[in-house]
Design a protein around this motif. Structure first.
Motif, PDB file in Angstrom:
ATOM      1  N   ASP A   1      14.175  15.440 -35.879  1.00 18.30           N
ATOM      2  CA  ASP A   1      14.903  14.396 -35.155  1.00 18.30           C
ATOM      3  C   ASP A   1      13.997  13.735 -34.114  1.00 18.30           C
ATOM      4  N   VAL A   2      12.939  13.122 -34.581  1.00 17.69           N
ATOM      5  CA  VAL A   2      11.978  12.463 -33.695  1.00 17.69           C
ATOM      6  C   VAL A   2      12.623  11.269 -32.984  1.00 17.69           C
ATOM      7  N   GLU A   3      13.535  10.590 -33.648  1.00 14.04           N
ATOM      8  CA  GLU A   3      14.167   9.408 -33.064  1.00 14.04           C
ATOM      9  C   GLU A   3      14.896   9.741 -31.765  1.00 14.04           C
ATOM     10  N   SER A   4      15.555  10.872 -31.697  1.00 17.35           N
ATOM     11  CA  SER A   4      16.258  11.247 -30.459  1.00 17.35           C
ATOM     12  C   SER A   4      15.274  11.440 -29.314  1.00 17.35           C
ATOM     13  N   LEU A   5      14.155  12.069 -29.591  1.00 15.91           N
ATOM     14  CA  LEU A   5      13.129  12.255 -28.570  1.00 15.91           C
ATOM     15  C   LEU A   5      12.579  10.905 -28.118  1.00 15.91           C
ATOM     16  N   GLN A   6      12.345  10.019 -29.048  1.00 12.25           N
ATOM     17  CA  GLN A   6      11.862   8.687 -28.707  1.00 12.25           C
ATOM     18  C   GLN A   6      12.864   7.976 -27.800  1.00 12.25           C
ATOM     19  N   ASP A   7      14.146   8.087 -28.127  1.00 10.84           N
ATOM     20  CA  ASP A   7      15.193   7.466 -27.310  1.00 10.84           C
ATOM     21  C   ASP A   7      15.215   8.058 -25.903  1.00 10.84           C
ATOM     22  N   LEU A   8      14.998   9.367 -25.796  1.00 10.47           N
ATOM     23  CA  LEU A   8      14.977  10.010 -24.481  1.00 10.47           C
ATOM     24  C   LEU A   8      13.798   9.528 -23.646  1.00 10.47           C
ATOM     25  N   VAL A   9      12.649   9.344 -24.284  1.00  8.77           N
ATOM     26  CA  VAL A   9      11.468   8.851 -23.561  1.00  8.77           C
ATOM     27  C   VAL A   9      11.731   7.430 -23.047  1.00  8.77           C
ATOM     28  N   VAL A  10      12.285   6.593 -23.879  1.00 10.84           N
ATOM     29  CA  VAL A  10      12.599   5.222 -23.466  1.00 10.84           C
ATOM     30  C   VAL A  10      13.613   5.240 -22.322  1.00 10.84           C
ATOM     31  N   ALA A  11      14.640   6.063 -22.431  1.00 15.08           N
ATOM     32  CA  ALA A  11      15.662   6.137 -21.381  1.00 15.08           C
ATOM     33  C   ALA A  11      15.070   6.639 -20.063  1.00 15.08           C
ATOM     34  N   ALA A  12      14.183   7.616 -20.122  1.00 14.81           N
ATOM     35  CA  ALA A  12      13.552   8.131 -18.904  1.00 14.81           C
ATOM     36  C   ALA A  12      12.656   7.059 -18.286  1.00 14.81           C
ATOM     37  N   PHE A  13      11.948   6.308 -19.118  1.00 11.92           N
ATOM     38  CA  PHE A  13      11.107   5.221 -18.619  1.00 11.92           C
ATOM     39  C   PHE A  13      11.967   4.166 -17.928  1.00 11.92           C
ATOM     40  N   ARG A  14      13.076   3.804 -18.529  1.00  9.36           N
ATOM     41  CA  ARG A  14      13.977   2.812 -17.924  1.00  9.36           C
ATOM     42  C   ARG A  14      14.541   3.325 -16.604  1.00  9.36           C
ATOM     43  N   ASP A  15      14.875   4.615 -16.550  1.00  5.14           N
ATOM     44  CA  ASP A  15      15.400   5.200 -15.318  1.00  5.14           C
ATOM     45  C   ASP A  15      14.340   5.166 -14.219  1.00  5.14           C
ATOM     46  N   ALA A  16      13.101   5.466 -14.563  1.00  3.13           N
ATOM     47  CA  ALA A  16      12.013   5.412 -13.584  1.00  3.13           C
ATOM     48  C   ALA A  16      11.767   3.974 -13.133  1.00  3.13           C
TER      49      ALA A  16
ATOM     50  N   GLU B   1       0.835  -1.198   0.000  1.00  4.18           N
ATOM     51  CA  GLU B   1       0.000   0.000   0.000  1.00  4.18           C
ATOM     52  C   GLU B   1       0.871   1.251   0.000  1.00  4.18           C
ATOM     53  N   GLN B   2       1.934   1.220   0.777  1.00  4.70           N
ATOM     54  CA  GLN B   2       2.854   2.354   0.819  1.00  4.70           C
ATOM     55  C   GLN B   2       3.507   2.566  -0.545  1.00  4.70           C
ATOM     56  N   LEU B   3       3.903   1.484  -1.199  1.00  3.50           N
ATOM     57  CA  LEU B   3       4.501   1.586  -2.538  1.00  3.50           C
ATOM     58  C   LEU B   3       3.529   2.207  -3.532  1.00  3.50           C
ATOM     59  N   ALA B   4       2.257   1.872  -3.420  1.00  4.63           N
ATOM     60  CA  ALA B   4       1.258   2.399  -4.344  1.00  4.63           C
ATOM     61  C   ALA B   4       1.124   3.911  -4.203  1.00  4.63           C
ATOM     62  N   GLN B   5       1.435   4.442  -3.033  1.00  5.64           N
ATOM     63  CA  GLN B   5       1.281   5.870  -2.786  1.00  5.64           C
ATOM     64  C   GLN B   5       2.552   6.670  -3.044  1.00  5.64           C
ATOM     65  N   GLU B   6       3.683   5.993  -3.143  1.00  5.75           N
ATOM     66  CA  GLU B   6       4.942   6.689  -3.389  1.00  5.75           C
ATOM     67  C   GLU B   6       5.184   6.843  -4.884  1.00  5.75           C
ATOM     68  N   GLU B   7       5.923   7.883  -5.234  1.00  2.00           N
ATOM     69  CA  GLU B   7       6.254   8.120  -6.638  1.00  2.00           C
ATOM     70  C   GLU B   7       7.757   8.305  -6.790  1.00  2.00           C
ATOM     71  N   VAL B   8       8.250   7.888  -7.935  1.00  2.00           N
ATOM     72  CA  VAL B   8       9.638   8.107  -8.316  1.00  2.00           C
ATOM     73  C   VAL B   8       9.646   8.731  -9.702  1.00  2.00           C
ATOM     74  N   THR B   9      10.717   9.440 -10.020  1.00  2.00           N
ATOM     75  CA  THR B   9      10.838  10.065 -11.333  1.00  2.00           C
ATOM     76  C   THR B   9      12.153   9.663 -11.971  1.00  2.00           C
ATOM     77  N   GLY B  10      12.082   9.242 -13.215  1.00  2.00           N
ATOM     78  CA  GLY B  10      13.268   8.952 -14.002  1.00  2.00           C
ATOM     79  C   GLY B  10      13.446  10.050 -15.038  1.00  2.00           C
ATOM     80  N   THR B  11      14.694  10.359 -15.329  1.00  2.00           N
ATOM     81  CA  THR B  11      14.962  11.422 -16.290  1.00  2.00           C
ATOM     82  C   THR B  11      15.961  10.965 -17.345  1.00  2.00           C
ATOM     83  N   ALA B  12      15.995  11.723 -18.431  1.00  2.00           N
ATOM     84  CA  ALA B  12      16.964  11.475 -19.505  1.00  2.00           C
ATOM     85  C   ALA B  12      17.269  12.801 -20.180  1.00  2.00           C
ATOM     86  N   GLY B  13      18.406  12.839 -20.831  1.00  2.00           N
ATOM     87  CA  GLY B  13      18.788  14.037 -21.571  1.00  2.00           C
ATOM     88  C   GLY B  13      19.005  15.235 -20.676  1.00  2.00           C
ATOM     89  N   GLY B  14      19.553  14.987 -19.491  1.00  2.00           N
ATOM     90  CA  GLY B  14      19.797  16.093 -18.574  1.00  2.00           C
ATOM     91  C   GLY B  14      18.517  16.757 -18.090  1.00  2.00           C
TER      92      GLY B  14
END
Length: 103
Positions: free
Chosen positions: A60-75, A20-33
């Motif tokens: 350069d849509v591919e770079s943005l896509q890569d950043l989204v994937v990297a941020a998701f992996r970091d999270a 239950e505690q985990l469900a209420q906590e949040e974490v943030t992953g980032t990419a590209g500084g």
């Protein structure tokens, strides 16, 4: 045997409280500084995706896509670490505390 069942019930209650505690906590992953960030609950549910305007380049849509994937992996990594820190001590008690084989 009654003591063993009592210990199992206590452990089950502790695990439920930790979940239950985990469900209420949040974490943030980032990419590209910090250009892209993904926020997730401790249970892995995505609650927000933020993309800085500087990250958007129509040529350069591919770079943005890569950043989204990297941020998701970091999270996701952060969720795994959070889960291990909350559930690890409880799960460790299953084997030693209850003395049940295979747990």
């Amino acid at each position: 045997m009654a003591r063993l069942l009592e210990q199992a019930q206590q452990m089950q209650q502790q695990l439920a409280a930790a979940q239950e505690q985990l469900a209420q906590e949040e974490v943030t992953g980032t990419a590209g500084g910090g250009l892209v960030s993904v926020t997730m609950t401790g249970q892995g549910e995505v609650t927000a995706v933020t993309i800085a305007p500087a990250a958007v380049d129509p040529d350069d849509v591919e770079s943005l896509q890569d950043l989204v994937v990297a941020a998701f992996r970091d999270a996701s990594r952060a969720v795994n670490e959070l889960t291990a820190s909350r559930m690890g001590p409880l799960a460790g008690g299953l084997g030693g505390g209850l003395g049940l084989p295979g747990l």
